[in-house]
Scaffold this active site. Structure first.
Site, short mmCIF file in Angstrom:
data_model
loop_
_atom_site.label_atom_id
_atom_site.label_comp_id
_atom_site.label_asym_id
_atom_site.label_seq_id
_atom_site.Cartn_x
_atom_site.Cartn_y
_atom_site.Cartn_z
CD GLU A 118 -2.44 1.22 2.80
OE1 GLU A 118 -3.42 1.97 2.95
OE2 GLU A 118 -2.00 0.47 3.71
CE LYS A 153 -7.69 1.60 3.33
NZ LYS A 153 -6.50 1.96 4.15
CB CYS A 159 -4.45 -1.37 4.72
SG CYS A 159 -3.69 -1.11 6.35
#
Length: 530
Positions: free
Chosen positions: A285, A340, A391
């Site tokens: 990430e 995300k 994440c």
């Protein structure tokens, strides 16, 4: 001179016993919560979780609504305070302990209501099972509030291995959590029945509730598929490492990029020496920042001669940023992109910014990112479709579910755990990824900036992993799978179905309590009249 001894009276002994009982219950509640924490990674003590809920049930049993709420709240604080200590590393000294304490208290309120409503449903037939439903059902609104939801610490996340995790393939995290709590509550019911404190409870039912979830989990294990159904890929993930500086890492993108380029070059030399070629390269990430391109990353991908998934902070035309995973081709460069959707509160955006300023002025240094819209849940790369969830999204059910529904045959989790220091956060998150592997029957590649990176088989077992805060790489052969699990087919039905059942159970519990009281009043009235 004479001394007068005052008789404390007959009320003193009951008061003393009450005080002692209150203290014992308080300590058992706190200890049970801490026991639940001990069941979480990095410790492989999954079996402690049911025992923690045994203590929970014994403490709240027979208490009034308010008392049960209080003891269950103490259980929650005993659990969440140690579980979330990594928040102190994440936010740094500028924020103080208040976000950590406040979040632990907010999450403990859910368990408080769980304990209170558990006393309402306990008297129903199969009451311990209804009580377990209440506990797990309250994890659903926890994915909504506070701060857009914070499902960290769900019961199922204590079970990346052991007897219960196989149930994730049937009903996902909710069913795993229900099995754990039901086992603990069944054991509590058995203890109460043997002690004579719950004489109406069937000994057979209590014993069955204790054993059935364990037996069911063990029975499902042989159905967990791990074999390749559409070939295999050789995947490499690069862990370039990062300084341990928490949120201050936000301004060190160039250093992250350099570290990952350097580790990629070292890995490439090893691959050439062993005559190994990878099909897919993965960076973690936000390992780089970009607007239109990057010649260094371009050259690195060309040197590998394979497509890559690169975690990048992408600047949009309006100047805002999106946390993204890009498909990077050795010929055409960056292409398809997943952004995300579930952003980290106080890390990627600040909820209630004006209110947060009353606690700390440091919120002004955190710019709000733009969340993704769920497009490209499964990226077309390396001749297959790869599902990506980034994440924090690992804690939520929907990102992985959407990617599998979009045809993903492999799952990738880019993460930047360097923000959270050397504590247990990385291991807790890896446990979630292991659960997702079983839930969806897919191999999972966890690609972390500073660890723990891992290659996870479809049965949740770890085939390779790295250490924290080290530059390292992993290379492994992973199966591509197409078969959908029952959990995939049921989707949100399991979660909302359990929530609906819990609401029905609480309603039934109140109806039963009302009828019992009305019958008692009617009996007392008849006896007085007679």
């Amino acid at each position: 001179m004479s001394t007068t001894v005052t008789d404390p009276g007959p009320e003193a002994a009951p008061r003393k016993r009450f005080s002692r009982a209150w203290l014992v219950r308080f300590l058992v509640a706190a200890a049970s919560g801490f026991t639940l924490y001990l069941s979480f990674a990095p410790r492989p003590l999954w079996w402690l979780a049911p025992l923690a809920f045994t203590g929970f049930a014994l403490v709240v049993h027979g208490r009034r609504f308010r008392g049960a709420f209080g003891y269950a709240f103490v259980f929650g604080m005993g659990f969440f305070l140690p579980l979330l200590t990594w928040l102190l590393d994440f936010l740094g000294p500028g924020f103080g302990p208040w976000p950590w304490l406040g979040l632990a208290m907010a999450l403990s309120v859910y368990l408080g209501f769980g304990g209170a409503f558990a006393t309402v449903v306990w008297r129903l037939p199969l009451g311990p099972l209804w009580a377990a439903l209440v506990i797990i059902a309250l994890e659903t609104p926890r994915t909504w509030f506070p701060f857009g939801g914070f499902p960290w610490g769900r019961v199922a996340f204590s079970q990346p291995e052991g007897a219960f995790v196989s149930l994730a393939s049937i009903g996902g995290a909710p069913l795993v959590g229900l099995a754990v709590v039901a086992t603990g509550f069944g054991l509590a019911a058995l203890c109460l029945r043997l002690k004579g404190a719950d004489p109406r409870r069937s000994l057979v039912a209590a014993s069955a509730l204790t054993l059935v979830p364990v037996v069911a989990g063990l029975a499902v294990w042989p159905t967990i598929g791990t074999e390749a159904q559409d070939g295999e890929l050789t995947v490499a993930t690069v862990q370039g490492n990062a300084p341990d500086i928490g949120l201050a890492l936000e301004g060190r993108r160039d250093e992250l990029r350099s570290n990952h380029l350097a580790e990629s070059a070292r890995l490439l030399e090893k691959l050439k020496a062993s005559n190994t070629k990878v099909d897919l390269l993965v960076w973690p990430e936000t390992a780089m920042a970009m607007r239109t391109g990057d010649s260094g990353v371009d050259q690195m991908v060309r040197d590998y001669g394979a497509q890559a998934i690169i975690g990048a902070l992408v600047r949009l035309p309006d100047g805002s940023a999106q946390n993204s995973a890009l498909v990077w081709d050795p010929v055409t460069g960056p292409g398809q992109r997943y952004a995300k959707q579930q952003l980290v509160p106080f890390g990627e955006y600040v909820p209630a910014r004006e209110l947060a300023k009353l606690v700390t002025p440091f919120v002004d240094s955190v710019a709000n990112m733009t969340p993704g819209d769920g497009a490209n849940a499964a990226l077309s790369v390396a001749g297959t479709k790869v599902g990506v969830f980034i994440c924090y999204e690992t804690a939520f059910d929907y990102p992985a579910r959407e990617s599998v529904a979009d045809g993903a045959e492999l799952l990738v989790v880019p993460t930047n755990n360097a923000w959270y220091g050397p504590g247990e956060m990385s291991y807790q998150q890896l446990a979630m990824s292991r659960l997702r592997a079983v839930e969806h029957g897919r191999a999972v590649i966890v690609s972390a900036t500073s660890g723990v990176s891992a290659i996870v088989a479809p049965d949740g077992s770890i085939t390779a992993s790295t250490s924290l805060f080290t530059a390292d790489s992993l290379v492994g052969r992973v199966p591509l799978r197409q078969q959908t699990t029952l959990s995939d087919l049921l989707g949100v039905t399991t979660e909302y179905g359990l929530l609906a059942l819990a609401i029905a159970g609480v309603t039934g519990g109140y109806v039963l309590r009302f009828r019992t009281r009305r019958a008692s009043v009617a009996k007392a009235t008849r006896e007085a009249a007679g």
